[in-house]
Design an enzyme around this catalytic site. Structure first.
Site, PDB file in Angstrom:
ATOM      1  N   HIS A 170     -18.231  91.039 -18.689  1.00  0.00           N
ATOM      2  CA  HIS A 170     -17.071  91.101 -19.290  1.00  0.00           C
ATOM      3  C   HIS A 170     -15.878  91.614 -18.461  1.00  0.00           C
ATOM      4  CE1 HIS A 170     -19.428  90.525 -22.743  1.00  0.00           C
ATOM      5  NE2 HIS A 170     -18.660  91.142 -23.845  1.00  0.00           N
TER       6      HIS A 170
ATOM      7  N   GLY B 215     -28.504  92.656 -15.353  1.00  0.00           N
ATOM      8  CA  GLY B 215     -27.495  93.294 -16.288  1.00  0.00           C
ATOM      9  C   GLY B 215     -25.965  93.343 -15.834  1.00  0.00           C
TER      10      GLY B 215
ATOM     11  N   SER C  26     -24.573  82.887 -13.471  1.00  0.00           N
ATOM     12  CA  SER C  26     -23.861  81.857 -14.196  1.00  0.00           C
ATOM     13  C   SER C  26     -23.372  80.737 -13.494  1.00  0.00           C
ATOM     14  CB  SER C  26     -22.937  82.621 -15.304  1.00  0.00           C
ATOM     15  OG  SER C  26     -22.338  81.883 -16.026  1.00  0.00           O
TER      16      SER C  26
ATOM     17  N   ASP D 142     -28.992  83.918 -18.081  1.00  0.00           N
ATOM     18  CA  ASP D 142     -28.541  85.372 -17.649  1.00  0.00           C
ATOM     19  C   ASP D 142     -29.575  85.367 -16.258  1.00  0.00           C
ATOM     20  OD1 ASP D 142     -28.718  88.234 -17.482  1.00  0.00           O
ATOM     21  OD2 ASP D 142     -28.298  88.118 -19.768  1.00  0.00           O
TER      22      ASP D 142
ATOM     23  N   PHE E 148     -26.754  93.982 -28.074  1.00  0.00           N
ATOM     24  CA  PHE E 148     -25.373  94.671 -28.611  1.00  0.00           C
ATOM     25  C   PHE E 148     -24.644  93.193 -29.389  1.00  0.00           C
ATOM     26  CE2 PHE E 148     -26.202  95.592 -24.050  1.00  0.00           C
ATOM     27  CZ  PHE E 148     -26.110  97.028 -24.002  1.00  0.00           C
TER      28      PHE E 148
ATOM     29  N   ASP F 219     -21.019  85.453 -23.778  1.00  0.00           N
ATOM     30  CA  ASP F 219     -21.437  86.955 -23.959  1.00  0.00           C
ATOM     31  C   ASP F 219     -21.932  87.498 -22.606  1.00  0.00           C
ATOM     32  OD1 ASP F 219     -21.159  89.501 -25.150  1.00  0.00           O
ATOM     33  OD2 ASP F 219     -23.005  89.005 -26.191  1.00  0.00           O
TER      34      ASP F 219
ATOM     35  N   HIS G  32     -17.500  86.259 -27.648  1.00  0.00           N
ATOM     36  CA  HIS G  32     -17.845  87.802 -28.184  1.00  0.00           C
ATOM     37  C   HIS G  32     -16.753  88.784 -27.518  1.00  0.00           C
ATOM     38  CE1 HIS G  32     -21.057  90.887 -29.298  1.00  0.00           C
ATOM     39  NE2 HIS G  32     -20.229  90.820 -30.243  1.00  0.00           N
ATOM     40  N   ASP G  33     -16.794  89.874 -28.421  1.00  0.00           N
ATOM     41  CA  ASP G  33     -16.005  91.030 -27.687  1.00  0.00           C
ATOM     42  C   ASP G  33     -14.519  90.907 -27.485  1.00  0.00           C
ATOM     43  OD1 ASP G  33     -18.191  92.697 -28.004  1.00  0.00           O
ATOM     44  OD2 ASP G  33     -18.855  92.168 -26.008  1.00  0.00           O
TER      45      ASP G  33
HETATM   46  C1  LIG Z   1     -23.309  92.091 -23.265  1.00  0.00           C
HETATM   47  S1  LIG Z   1     -24.931  91.522 -22.321  1.00  0.00           S
HETATM   48  C2  LIG Z   1     -25.326  90.237 -23.622  1.00  0.00           C
HETATM   49  C3  LIG Z   1     -25.840  90.558 -25.226  1.00  0.00           C
HETATM   50  C4  LIG Z   1     -26.580  89.730 -25.566  1.00  0.00           C
HETATM   51  N1  LIG Z   1     -25.934  88.557 -26.260  1.00  0.00           N
HETATM   52  C5  LIG Z   1     -27.105  90.387 -26.897  1.00  0.00           C
HETATM   53  O1  LIG Z   1     -27.223  89.760 -28.193  1.00  0.00           O
HETATM   54  O2  LIG Z   1     -27.533  91.600 -26.901  1.00  0.00           O
HETATM   55  C6  LIG Z   1     -24.328  90.562 -20.990  1.00  0.00           C
HETATM   56  C7  LIG Z   1     -25.326  89.916 -20.151  1.00  0.00           C
HETATM   57  O3  LIG Z   1     -24.697  89.002 -19.118  1.00  0.00           O
HETATM   58  C8  LIG Z   1     -25.571  89.147 -18.015  1.00  0.00           C
HETATM   59  N2  LIG Z   1     -24.601  88.616 -16.943  1.00  0.00           N
HETATM   60  C9  LIG Z   1     -23.666  89.228 -16.629  1.00  0.00           C
HETATM   61  N3  LIG Z   1     -22.920  88.821 -15.783  1.00  0.00           N
HETATM   62  C10 LIG Z   1     -23.612  87.597 -15.231  1.00  0.00           C
HETATM   63  C11 LIG Z   1     -23.700  86.444 -14.607  1.00  0.00           C
HETATM   64  N4  LIG Z   1     -22.391  86.634 -13.623  1.00  0.00           N
HETATM   65  N5  LIG Z   1     -24.540  85.667 -14.414  1.00  0.00           N
HETATM   66  C12 LIG Z   1     -25.601  85.751 -15.102  1.00  0.00           C
HETATM   67  N6  LIG Z   1     -25.578  86.736 -15.994  1.00  0.00           N
HETATM   68  C13 LIG Z   1     -24.700  87.635 -16.193  1.00  0.00           C
HETATM   69  C14 LIG Z   1     -26.015  90.487 -18.022  1.00  0.00           C
HETATM   70  O4  LIG Z   1     -27.261  90.415 -17.055  1.00  0.00           O
HETATM   71  C15 LIG Z   1     -26.453  90.951 -19.304  1.00  0.00           C
HETATM   72  O5  LIG Z   1     -27.708  90.572 -19.819  1.00  0.00           O
END
Ligand SMILES: C[S@@+](CC[C@H](N)C(=O)[O-])C[C@H]1O[C@@H](n2cnc3c(N)ncnc32)[C@H](O)[C@@H]1O
Length: 216
Positions: free
Chosen positions: A141, A72, A121, A68, A15, A138, A166-167
């Site tokens: 969200h 997801g 995180s 990460d 993304f 990122d 981001h976003d």
């Molecule tokens: C929008 S995607 C990241 C997109 C990526 N930066 C790219 O360039 O495609 C959000 C990511 O954050 C991770 N994520 C969401 N909440 C999280 C958390 N509490 N701890 C660790 N990772 C998390 C998800 O597993 C997902 O892979």
């Protein structure tokens, strides 16, 4: 950006529009000589290739940490808008983007400069003590994870370091509110000053305080 790495970044699942990815590359080149870069939310490695390419271009000694849990975000789960069934581990029935992330970074030849940190995180940030030269947010969200990422990670941005969010959508018709709220919170806290806006990216520089100090 190196043509080969740019091709890998563009081909990677993820993304990140190309102009925003190239912003990451440009800002990464600026900051990589001064300390580690860290992204929260690696998914399949697309942003990691732009930032990893920046570390490579900046010369020896740099690193990108990619945090990460690889399970997801909410919107990646089955039944949601951004679900990709090919990323589900069929044996455990959960998303697992770590194999795709590793493959992306391997194929781009960036394994020596991109380090995966696999976990929640908040757990990682609670134990983190290393000043960051660039923080790219990122991850989740939703309101709660987005603010937790800000509270947990933004204090570790070093003086003159960059916080990239981001976003960020000022108009609710364009997307969810939490990254925009985080951006406003960072500006209101007094530790960061906006230096660039491009698409949904906002770049803020740490202009007050030291690593570990509260950022509001
Ligand atoms: C929008 S995607 C990241 C997109 C990526 N930066 C790219 O360039 O495609 C959000 C990511 O954050 C991770 N994520 C969401 N909440 C999280 C958390 N509490 N701890 C660790 N990772 C998390 C998800 O597993 C997902 O892979």
């Amino acid at each position: 950006m190196d043509d080969g790495l740019l091709a890998h970044a563009r081909a990677a699942t993820g993304f990140m529009p190309d102009d925003e990815g190239l912003l990451l590359f440009r800002r990464g080149v600026e900051r990589a000589p001064h300390g580690p870069l860290l992204e929260v939310g690696s998914y399949c490695g697309k942003s990691a290739v732009y930032l990893g390419a920046a570390v490579r271009a900046a010369g020896a000694g740099g690193v990108l940490f990619g945090v990460d849990h690889h399970r997801g975000s909410e919107e990646n789960q089955a039944g949601w808008e951004h679900h990709d069934a090919s990323l589900v581990d069929p044996e455990v029935g959960l998303m697992d983007t770590l194999p795709r992330f590793r493959r992306t970074v391997h194929d781009a030849g960036l394994e020596d400069v991109v380090v995966a940190v696999v976990g929640e995180s908040r757990t990682v940030s609670a134990h983190w003590r290393t000043p960051l030269s660039l923080l790219f947010v990122d991850g989740g969200h939703g309101r709660e994870p987005a603010h937790a990422d800000y509270a947990g990670w933004a204090p570790w941005v070093m003086a003159d370091g960059l916080l990239v969010v981001h976003d960020v959508f000022p108009d609710p018709a364009d997307g969810g509110r939490p990254p925009y709220e985080v951006y406003l919170r960072a500006l209101a806290g007094g530790a960061f000053t906006e230096v660039e806006a491009l698409g949904s990216m906002r770049v803020l520089r740490r202009t007050a305080g030291s690593p570990g100090d509260p950022v509001g």
